[in-house]
Design a protein around this motif. Sequence first.
Motif, PDB file in Angstrom:
ATOM      1  N   SER A   1       0.851  -1.192   0.000  1.00  0.00           N
ATOM      2  CA  SER A   1       0.000   0.000   0.000  1.00  0.00           C
ATOM      3  C   SER A   1       0.886   1.241   0.000  1.00  0.00           C
ATOM      4  CB  SER A   1      -0.895  -0.001   1.241  1.00  0.00           C
ATOM      5  OG  SER A   1      -0.057   0.193   2.367  1.00  0.00           O
ATOM      6  N   LEU A   2       0.243   2.364  -0.250  1.00  0.00           N
ATOM      7  CA  LEU A   2       0.958   3.643  -0.246  1.00  0.00           C
ATOM      8  C   LEU A   2       1.600   3.853   1.137  1.00  0.00           C
ATOM      9  CD1 LEU A   2       1.365   6.056  -2.135  1.00  0.00           C
ATOM     10  CD2 LEU A   2      -0.730   7.038  -1.224  1.00  0.00           C
ATOM     11  N   LYS A   3       0.846   3.463   2.146  1.00  0.00           N
ATOM     12  CA  LYS A   3       1.328   3.642   3.530  1.00  0.00           C
ATOM     13  C   LYS A   3       2.590   2.801   3.759  1.00  0.00           C
ATOM     14  CE  LYS A   3      -0.337   3.242   8.212  1.00  0.00           C
ATOM     15  NZ  LYS A   3      -0.777   1.997   8.807  1.00  0.00           N
TER      16      LYS A   3
ATOM     17  N   ARG B   1       5.717   4.320   2.258  1.00  0.00           N
ATOM     18  CA  ARG B   1       6.239   5.588   2.810  1.00  0.00           C
ATOM     19  C   ARG B   1       7.468   5.394   3.691  1.00  0.00           C
ATOM     20  NH1 ARG B   1       0.637   7.486   4.107  1.00  0.00           N
ATOM     21  NH2 ARG B   1      -0.078   8.524   2.217  1.00  0.00           N
TER      22      ARG B   1
ATOM     23  N   CYS C   1       4.802  11.355   0.623  1.00  0.00           N
ATOM     24  CA  CYS C   1       4.056  11.188  -0.644  1.00  0.00           C
ATOM     25  C   CYS C   1       2.589  10.888  -0.342  1.00  0.00           C
ATOM     26  CB  CYS C   1       4.656  10.075  -1.487  1.00  0.00           C
ATOM     27  SG  CYS C   1       6.299  10.488  -2.048  1.00  0.00           S
ATOM     28  N   ARG C   2       1.696  11.676  -0.978  1.00  0.00           N
ATOM     29  CA  ARG C   2       0.266  11.505  -0.663  1.00  0.00           C
ATOM     30  C   ARG C   2      -0.443  10.629  -1.687  1.00  0.00           C
ATOM     31  NH1 ARG C   2      -0.484  17.267   0.937  1.00  0.00           N
ATOM     32  NH2 ARG C   2       0.527  17.296   2.960  1.00  0.00           N
ATOM     33  N   THR C   3       0.087  10.575  -2.883  1.00  0.00           N
ATOM     34  CA  THR C   3      -0.572   9.773  -3.929  1.00  0.00           C
ATOM     35  C   THR C   3       0.472   8.852  -4.577  1.00  0.00           C
ATOM     36  OG1 THR C   3      -0.005  11.369  -5.618  1.00  0.00           O
ATOM     37  CG2 THR C   3      -2.140  11.674  -4.537  1.00  0.00           C
ATOM     38  N   TRP C   4      -0.055   7.832  -5.272  1.00  0.00           N
ATOM     39  CA  TRP C   4       0.868   6.921  -5.972  1.00  0.00           C
ATOM     40  C   TRP C   4       1.653   7.678  -7.045  1.00  0.00           C
ATOM     41  CZ3 TRP C   4       3.232   2.603  -5.062  1.00  0.00           C
ATOM     42  CH2 TRP C   4       2.683   1.682  -4.193  1.00  0.00           C
ATOM     43  N   SER C   5       0.986   8.600  -7.737  1.00  0.00           N
ATOM     44  CA  SER C   5       1.729   9.262  -8.826  1.00  0.00           C
ATOM     45  C   SER C   5       2.850  10.119  -8.250  1.00  0.00           C
ATOM     46  CB  SER C   5       0.800  10.021  -9.764  1.00  0.00           C
ATOM     47  OG  SER C   5       0.441  11.222  -9.202  1.00  0.00           O
ATOM     48  N   GLU C   6       2.616  10.722  -7.104  1.00  0.00           N
ATOM     49  CA  GLU C   6       3.678  11.509  -6.453  1.00  0.00           C
ATOM     50  C   GLU C   6       4.813  10.574  -6.030  1.00  0.00           C
ATOM     51  OE1 GLU C   6       4.326  14.434  -2.637  1.00  0.00           O
ATOM     52  OE2 GLU C   6       2.275  13.769  -3.069  1.00  0.00           O
TER      53      GLU C   6
ATOM     54  N   SER D   1       6.967   9.262  -8.872  1.00  0.00           N
ATOM     55  CA  SER D   1       7.887  10.253  -9.460  1.00  0.00           C
ATOM     56  C   SER D   1       9.240  10.245  -8.736  1.00  0.00           C
ATOM     57  CB  SER D   1       7.262  11.652  -9.452  1.00  0.00           C
ATOM     58  OG  SER D   1       7.208  12.127  -8.126  1.00  0.00           O
TER      59      SER D   1
ATOM     60  N   LYS E   1       4.989  -1.861 -11.045  1.00  0.00           N
ATOM     61  CA  LYS E   1       5.486  -1.649  -9.674  1.00  0.00           C
ATOM     62  C   LYS E   1       6.518  -2.701  -9.280  1.00  0.00           C
ATOM     63  CE  LYS E   1       1.412   0.823  -8.066  1.00  0.00           C
ATOM     64  NZ  LYS E   1       0.140   0.702  -7.414  1.00  0.00           N
TER      65      LYS E   1
END
Length: 429
Positions: free
Chosen positions: A243-245, A248, A261-266, A269, A279
């Motif tokens: 997950s994104l979490k 991090r 980072c708040r979003t996957w696209s961020e 990058s 991924k």
Amino acid sequence: MKFIDLFSGLGGFHVGLKNNGHECVFSCEIDKDLRDLYESNHGVRPHDDIRTARESEIPAHDILCAGFPCQPFSLAGKKKGATCPESGRLIDHVVRIAKHHKPKFILLENVPNVLTIENGQFWNYVRSSFELIGYKMDYRIISPVDLGIPQNRKRVFILGTRSDVKNESFKWPSASDEGIIKVSLNEILDNSLHHKKLEIKKSDTLLLWQELLNGLNIETLSGVSIVAPEFGANYPENFVNLSLKDMRQYKGAYGQSLERCRTWSELLSHIPSYAQKNKKISPWILKSVRFSRNLYQENKGLCEKWSKKLNKINNSWQILEWRGDHTKHVIGNHVVQFRASGIRVLRADVAPSLIAMTPTQIPIIPSESRYVSKYEAAKLQHLHTLKKLPEKNNAAFKALGNAVNAKIIELIGRNLTSINSHASTINSV
Ligand SMILES: C[S@@+](CC[C@H](N)C(=O)[O-])C[C@H]1O[C@@H](n2cnc3c(N)ncnc32)[C@H](O)[C@@H]1O
């Protein structure tokens, strides 16, 4: 013998066969600039499109040569094979002309992939088309470097012999043949010929990479690349199920924190491009990523200081693909190419294949801070006797990259001459 040169380009077949005393009686080439050049170099005005070349207008000949366009078959192209509407079926026109004229020999050249594309169906189609009109087919994959010329360039040479012509004595050229002399790349290079200087940004980047190599003191660099974005990175090799979490807590390219980072696209990058698709780190670079992470662990201070100086605008300049001397890591002793996948460092004894599609891969001589010139490239193709080359550098490299190596044709032609004279002696007896 008399020969015709279909898809004649710069005339690699012409030069090779003329060096054996054979005479060109017809050629065709769709590109107007190449037609003009062919006429000035060889004194024969090519017909334009093979599709409009009428058999009856082509003079009788003994050898039909065709370097049919390779884009549909090369690994670098889109691999459309015979289904490619523009040039895939141009081979049918070669068969049409051969069926009418029945020359003793048919000599074709292409990328080796022509044998395997569509699971070999295209090659079966070509072979059976010529067999049906009365030819025995044989082929050999040959690279100029096999015959003493310092260029790696594997191509398939296909010989069709008319069924009534005895060719048992035909031998494909090999390194042990009489008169083959091994030439080194150094002997081909000639600093006095006009050449393009290497751009400052590129030469600075090479100097910077050399600084890193000197500092790292790596014992052996064999078959791996140094992937600079991995300095300080520790994101998982495969994060498709995270997950994104979860992500991090890791570090992305050059040790950038992913914490905020708040979003996957961020987040993506901050991850190198070779790890963004699906991924996960692409398999082709995985070994080098692991190697580079270890290198960083052992030389943290140096790698961090160094990577601050690296120009990060261009992705491919951040990867050093080492294919050179395993133990002495001196870029200046090598040949270099700035490729889309990275900066490739190659042994200096043999030039990489000249290819038509990307002039950006023109080999660089780092010790002289310059590109290989079109005149040197012509020597690598044994086309140095041409009076003229295309004026613009990119057009010259495109045509040279498309051309057949004239030395290989010369050697094949020499062996055909000996069968032909043997056959004439038998006929006259
Ligand atoms: C692989 S290159 C052959 C190069 C040549 N053997 C030499 O030594 O330079 C193929 C050539 O076919 C030409 N060509 C493509 N389609 C053609 C067509 N329909 N008729 C004639 N020539 C064509 C291209 O312009 C290109 O120069």
